[in-house]
Design an enzyme around this catalytic site. Structure first.
Site, PDB file in Angstrom:
ATOM      1  N   THR A  85     -28.914   9.871   4.717  1.00 16.62           N
ATOM      2  CA  THR A  85     -30.295   9.480   4.983  1.00 16.62           C
ATOM      3  C   THR A  85     -30.380   8.121   5.674  1.00 16.62           C
ATOM      4  O   THR A  85     -31.022   7.973   6.722  1.00 16.62           O
ATOM      5  CB  THR A  85     -31.090   9.442   3.671  1.00 16.62           C
ATOM      6  OG1 THR A  85     -31.075  10.744   3.081  1.00 16.62           O
ATOM      7  CG2 THR A  85     -32.533   9.034   3.926  1.00 16.62           C
ATOM      8  N   VAL A  86     -29.716   7.112   5.112  1.00 14.07           N
ATOM      9  CA  VAL A  86     -29.819   5.758   5.658  1.00 14.07           C
ATOM     10  C   VAL A  86     -29.071   5.640   6.986  1.00 14.07           C
ATOM     11  O   VAL A  86     -29.582   5.068   7.958  1.00 14.07           O
ATOM     12  CB  VAL A  86     -29.278   4.728   4.647  1.00 14.07           C
ATOM     13  CG1 VAL A  86     -29.296   3.320   5.250  1.00 14.07           C
ATOM     14  CG2 VAL A  86     -30.111   4.758   3.369  1.00 14.07           C
ATOM     15  N   GLU A  92     -29.747  -6.770   3.613  1.00 12.96           N
ATOM     16  CA  GLU A  92     -31.196  -6.694   3.437  1.00 12.96           C
ATOM     17  C   GLU A  92     -31.635  -5.351   2.862  1.00 12.96           C
ATOM     18  O   GLU A  92     -32.519  -5.269   2.011  1.00 12.96           O
ATOM     19  CB  GLU A  92     -31.899  -6.938   4.765  1.00 12.96           C
ATOM     20  CG  GLU A  92     -33.411  -6.835   4.729  1.00 12.96           C
ATOM     21  CD  GLU A  92     -34.076  -7.911   3.887  1.00 12.96           C
ATOM     22  OE1 GLU A  92     -34.528  -7.585   2.768  1.00 12.96           O
ATOM     23  OE2 GLU A  92     -34.129  -9.061   4.335  1.00 12.96           O
ATOM     24  N   VAL A 136     -31.971  -4.229  -1.176  1.00 14.57           N
ATOM     25  CA  VAL A 136     -33.050  -4.588  -2.094  1.00 14.57           C
ATOM     26  C   VAL A 136     -34.388  -4.220  -1.464  1.00 14.57           C
ATOM     27  O   VAL A 136     -34.724  -4.698  -0.383  1.00 14.57           O
ATOM     28  CB  VAL A 136     -33.033  -6.093  -2.433  1.00 14.57           C
ATOM     29  CG1 VAL A 136     -34.222  -6.453  -3.321  1.00 14.57           C
ATOM     30  CG2 VAL A 136     -31.729  -6.476  -3.114  1.00 14.57           C
ATOM     31  N   ILE A 182     -38.574  -3.356   2.906  1.00 15.18           N
ATOM     32  CA  ILE A 182     -39.284  -4.627   2.797  1.00 15.18           C
ATOM     33  C   ILE A 182     -38.342  -5.765   3.175  1.00 15.18           C
ATOM     34  O   ILE A 182     -37.287  -5.929   2.559  1.00 15.18           O
ATOM     35  CB  ILE A 182     -39.798  -4.864   1.364  1.00 15.18           C
ATOM     36  CG1 ILE A 182     -40.638  -3.680   0.882  1.00 15.18           C
ATOM     37  CG2 ILE A 182     -40.606  -6.155   1.300  1.00 15.18           C
ATOM     38  CD1 ILE A 182     -41.030  -3.782  -0.575  1.00 15.18           C
ATOM     39  N   ASP A 200     -30.806   0.686 -11.634  1.00 13.14           N
ATOM     40  CA  ASP A 200     -31.003   0.467 -10.207  1.00 13.14           C
ATOM     41  C   ASP A 200     -31.792  -0.823  -9.977  1.00 13.14           C
ATOM     42  O   ASP A 200     -31.442  -1.642  -9.121  1.00 13.14           O
ATOM     43  CB  ASP A 200     -31.744   1.659  -9.600  1.00 13.14           C
ATOM     44  CG  ASP A 200     -32.141   1.437  -8.151  1.00 13.14           C
ATOM     45  OD1 ASP A 200     -31.293   1.605  -7.268  1.00 13.14           O
ATOM     46  OD2 ASP A 200     -33.314   1.090  -7.903  1.00 13.14           O
ATOM     47  N   LYS A 230     -30.657  -4.699  -8.098  1.00  6.35           N
ATOM     48  CA  LYS A 230     -31.449  -5.386  -7.078  1.00  6.35           C
ATOM     49  C   LYS A 230     -31.856  -6.775  -7.559  1.00  6.35           C
ATOM     50  O   LYS A 230     -31.807  -7.744  -6.793  1.00  6.35           O
ATOM     51  CB  LYS A 230     -32.674  -4.543  -6.733  1.00  6.35           C
ATOM     52  CG  LYS A 230     -32.318  -3.198  -6.103  1.00  6.35           C
ATOM     53  CD  LYS A 230     -33.535  -2.285  -5.991  1.00  6.35           C
ATOM     54  CE  LYS A 230     -33.168  -0.926  -5.433  1.00  6.35           C
ATOM     55  NZ  LYS A 230     -34.316   0.014  -5.429  1.00  6.35           N
ATOM     56  N   GLY A 260     -36.308   5.376   1.684  1.00  6.89           N
ATOM     57  CA  GLY A 260     -36.630   6.315   2.748  1.00  6.89           C
ATOM     58  C   GLY A 260     -35.771   6.115   3.974  1.00  6.89           C
ATOM     59  O   GLY A 260     -35.232   5.032   4.214  1.00  6.89           O
TER      60      GLY A 260
END
Length: 379
Positions: free
Chosen positions: A10-11, A125, A128, A132, A197, A201, A297
């Site tokens: 996905t990423v 980045e 976390v 955002i 999780d 973070k 996402g």
């Protein structure tokens, strides 16, 4: 800059799509961002070769990849394998960008030290709060400010689950099953609902803002104990529950904890919809800041990966402050407990629920079993 994408889930796919879409703009501004290789598993290599134009290789060819690229973007989601990919790259002076919060949390000190030794960028980045941008501004804020407070909702699964329970009055297990069906929760949701999780973070935020702590030692309680009786009562009081990560300086160290927190219904964290995340940061000079957006996402997290790649290409990342070890201070607070309790620490009991006086969190835990829901009362 020549780069390699490691992992094409996905990423990785999100980062790939953005790099291809913005290719011409990058060439005109920061310079070429060439995807020289995609590193994939043996199982997926043949399929990927039919989908994309770039060379697809496996781990066996990783040494060759490192000889030819300037930066790797690691997006496997693995632990040991991801660590090896990152360590070997940094040792050779190749920059590393990653979204892998578990691996960075587990090996933070070592990987940061390697980055400082070789001068290769190490940026995370996307590890976390997904899309955002919070770590990047936090790097800068730490140079100008003493950080006085970090607090936020860092897990989209829990936020979606709790929102659904409060909005629709659904049962916890039914709502969790819906989250799994919609792709917000894994088939094994333990990391999300038990707070692990979120803890990883928070650990990374603490490392940047305050100093080094043992991430696994941060007190953590998830939301798996909540039920509809708790939700119905709190709704009648115009209250909401959120799973919150928080850290702030305290005498002798920092107070850091992940646990459910009860807010008034109109609080900025209480009204966050769906799977949205928010991180609040208070600086000694800048005051209160809030960073809000999608916490996961394909596109949002891929965007964070690409932002770090641009920072690596332009050498524009702010430095990480070198900080020493800090101790985790005991946690105190007033708590809501989903059962009737007796003792000097009890403030009042209403409809079978207990409100405590200000007390040590450890003392409260001694009075409870692991199945009892409790949440800190936000002042």
């Amino acid at each position: 800059m020549k780069l390699a994408l490691i992992g094409f889930g996905t990423v990785g796919r999100g980062a790939y799509d953005i790099l291809k879409d913005r290719q011409e703009l990058f060439e005109k501004t920061v310079g070429p961002m060439e995807i020289a290789y995609v590193v994939a598993s043996d199982r997926s290599r043949n399929t990927l070769e039919l989908e994309i134009d770039e060379p697809v290789v496996t781990a066996k060819e990783y040494d060759k990849v490192l000889e030819e690229v300037d930066c790797v973007a690691e997006a496997t989601g693995a632990m040991d394998m991801a660590y090896e990919y990152m360590r070997r790259a940094l040792e050779k002076g190749v920059g590393v960008v990653t979204a892998n919060k578990a691996c960075v949390s587990a090996h933070y000190e070592e990987l940061v030290a390697l980055s400082e030794k070789t001068g290769a960028p190490f940026l995370f980045e996307a590890a976390v709060a997904g899309g955002i941008p919070v770590l990047t501004p936090l790097r800068a804020l730490c140079l100008q400010n003493e950080i006085e407070d970090v607090k936020g909702i860092l897990n989209g699964t829990c936020n979606y689950l709790l929102n659904a329970m409060f909005k629709e009055g659904a049962d916890y297990k039914d709502t969790l099953a819906l989250c799994q069906k919609l792709g917000y929760a894994e088939q094994d949701p333990t990391d999300d609902v038990e707070g692990y999780d979120t803890r990883r973070k928070l650990h990374l935020l603490i490392e940047m803002a305050f100093g080094h702590v043992d991430g696994d030692a941060i007190p953590t309680r998830g939301i798996a104990q909540i039920d509809q009786s708790v939700v119905a009562y709190l709704k009648s009081q115009n209250k909401k529950v959120k799973l919150v990560a928080s850290a702030k300086p305290a005498e002798g160290g920092i107070e850091a904890v992940v646990e459910p927190v009860i807010f008034d219904g109109g609080h900025s964290l209480a009204i966050l919809p769906d799977a949205i995340n928010q991180v609040n940061v208070k600086g000694s000079w800048v005051g209160d800041l809030a960073f809000t957006g999608p916490g996961a996402g394909k596109e949002p997290t891929g965007n964070a990966v690409v932002a770090d790649l641009v920072a690596a290409a332009t050498k524009s990342a702010m430095p990480l402050l070198k900080r020493g070890d800090v101790k985790l201070a005991p946690i105190r607070g007033r708590y809501f407990v989903a059962k009737e309790l007796e003792g000097d620490f009890v403030d009042r009991v209403e409809e079978g629920f207990t409100y405590t006086k200000d007390m040590a969190r450890e003392e409260l835990l001694k009075a409870l079993d692991e199945k009892t829901f409790f949440a800190r009362l936000e002042d």
